[in-house]
Write an enzyme that holds these catalytic residues in place. Sequence first.
Site, PDB file in Angstrom:
ATOM      1  CB  THR A 163       2.713   5.800   4.799  1.00 39.58           C
ATOM      2  OG1 THR A 163       3.247   5.343   6.046  1.00 39.58           O
ATOM      3  CG2 THR A 163       3.674   6.790   4.168  1.00 39.58           C
ATOM      4  CG  ASN A 220       2.812   6.997  16.583  1.00 37.02           C
ATOM      5  OD1 ASN A 220       2.441   8.164  16.518  1.00 37.02           O
ATOM      6  ND2 ASN A 220       4.027   6.628  16.242  1.00 37.02           N
ATOM      7  CD  GLN A 245      -0.577   2.734  16.771  1.00 35.90           C
ATOM      8  OE1 GLN A 245      -1.036   1.777  17.384  1.00 35.90           O
ATOM      9  NE2 GLN A 245       0.536   2.624  16.053  1.00 35.90           N
ATOM     10  CB  SER A 265      -1.905   0.785   8.761  1.00 36.05           C
ATOM     11  OG  SER A 265      -1.041   1.135   7.732  1.00 36.05           O
ATOM     12  CG  HIS A 306       0.857  -3.313   9.465  1.00 36.78           C
ATOM     13  ND1 HIS A 306       1.802  -3.117  10.442  1.00 36.78           N
ATOM     14  CD2 HIS A 306       0.760  -2.137   8.810  1.00 36.78           C
ATOM     15  CE1 HIS A 306       2.279  -1.872  10.351  1.00 36.78           C
ATOM     16  NE2 HIS A 306       1.654  -1.260   9.364  1.00 36.78           N
ATOM     17  CB  THR A 360      -3.918  -4.520 -11.006  1.00 36.96           C
ATOM     18  OG1 THR A 360      -3.553  -4.260 -12.358  1.00 36.96           O
ATOM     19  CG2 THR A 360      -4.805  -5.749 -10.934  1.00 36.96           C
ATOM     20  CB  CYS A 386       8.675   5.213  12.008  1.00 41.76           C
ATOM     21  SG  CYS A 386       7.157   4.318  11.756  1.00 41.76           S
TER      22      CYS A 386
HETATM   23  N1  PMP Z   1       0.255   6.698  11.534  1.00 40.57           N
HETATM   24  C1  PMP Z   1       0.482   6.165  12.738  1.00 40.57           C
HETATM   25  C2  PMP Z   1      -0.102   6.817  13.942  1.00 40.57           C
HETATM   26  C3  PMP Z   1       1.268   5.017  12.865  1.00 40.57           C
HETATM   27  O1  PMP Z   1       1.487   4.482  14.074  1.00 40.57           O
HETATM   28  C4  PMP Z   1       1.812   4.432  11.708  1.00 40.57           C
HETATM   29  C5  PMP Z   1       2.682   3.189  11.787  1.00 40.57           C
HETATM   30  N2  PMP Z   1       3.769   3.327  12.637  1.00 40.57           N
HETATM   31  C6  PMP Z   1       1.536   5.032  10.465  1.00 40.57           C
HETATM   32  C7  PMP Z   1       0.753   6.154  10.418  1.00 40.57           C
HETATM   33  C8  PMP Z   1       2.087   4.473   9.184  1.00 40.57           C
HETATM   34  O2  PMP Z   1       1.526   3.236   8.896  1.00 40.57           O
HETATM   35  P1  PMP Z   1       2.149   2.365   7.709  1.00 40.57           P
HETATM   36  O3  PMP Z   1       3.604   2.250   8.001  1.00 40.57           O
HETATM   37  O4  PMP Z   1       1.450   1.054   7.814  1.00 40.57           O
HETATM   38  O5  PMP Z   1       1.872   3.098   6.451  1.00 40.57           O
END
Ligand code: PMP
Length: 380
Positions: free
Chosen positions: A71, A151, A180, A199, A201, A237, A324
């Site tokens: 994001t 996504n 993705q 990202s 995670h 930091t 989301c």
């Molecule tokens: N871009 C895409 C294509 C995603 O699938 C996601 C997570 N759903 C994001 C951006 C945002 O990632 P994050 O919530 O880890 O910032």
Amino acid sequence: MIYFDSAATLPLRKEAGETYLSESTSCFGNANSPHSFGRESARSLERARKGILRLLGIEGTHRLLFLSGATEANNLALKGVARAYRSRGGRIISSEGEHESVLEPLKALAREGFDVVLLPLDPRTGTIRLEDLRDALDERTILVSLMAVNNETGAITPLPEVRSLLREHPKCYLHSDFTQGAFKGLPYPYGTADLISMSAHKFGGPKGAGFLALRKDVRPLPLMEGGGQEEGLRPGTSDVPSALATLKALELAKGEEKDALRIASLLRGRILSYLLAHPSDFLVNSPEEGSPFLLDFSLLHKKASVVEEALSLRGIYVSTTSACSSRRDLPSHVLLAMGRGKEEAKNAIRLSFSLLNQEEDAPRFLSALEEIMKETIDSL
Ligand code: PMP
């Protein structure tokens, strides 16, 4: 449990967690401190940066900024580049199917006076039509932003073809949200884009960590001011433990890429055949040639929220549209952009696969789905 929601998030990999803990507790110096303990952290941060660039095959061409996730990476790429290069022209081209973390910054830029063009999606491929992009590009275009893998549907943007179109527009940068697409068998190199968002995670790194890789000549403006860390583009930091854990997770994701592709293709293939054999109940939204890790389909006579809940009661976890937007129970903007009707866009189920799954998950999921389709009286 069957976890078919890997596109939403993955658990932290054990080795990445161990890296995080040991760095946080033993090498905890501030990477900006002048003493040798701080300099050790600074060296670790650079090791993480270089390691990630190397894994992505872009160490010679790109640099990397550690951020809080995709994001933030998307916000910095879009707003930072648009504001820095405004004098070259005000046009930005993207697509209606992008993630909210691209669409919302683009709305903000439109309010600032930028000429934002959103291309529709082709219903068959789930991605943009190259002719539309060619028509929209002009000498005022400073940035094109197109996600590598959608996504929701798993549609893959043909970035090499996009790059070819940009040859006639050398002053226009190409940003791609690769969230993705990190070691997911993409048919082109990461370096196809000038700016790359990811990202951690999504590949088993820590939540709240991610990065933006940028070609060496790209100079965005910062979104925040502060202590000057990360080239002054992300002050605060440095989170060295997160950076090292991100590197560790990416290394492991790369090593597992082939195995993950195999299980994902197998599951997707089995479930897709079933859905295609029942066209009166399901409409498949994912393109055939899309990412093997995602499969999206609409329920033609049932509410997706009801089916999702019934699956969840059986320990099977799926998404309705993307994680989301699904809580808001809105129709999927991606499916609307592909020309699907409002009900089809509202009643979609997204399955996403990973090495957390096994072959048996496909028949177990399908028999649960079949049962629920018979039982659920809550029709549209
Ligand atoms: N871009 C895409 C294509 C995603 O699938 C996601 C997570 N759903 C994001 C951006 C945002 O990632 P994050 O919530 O880890 O910032």
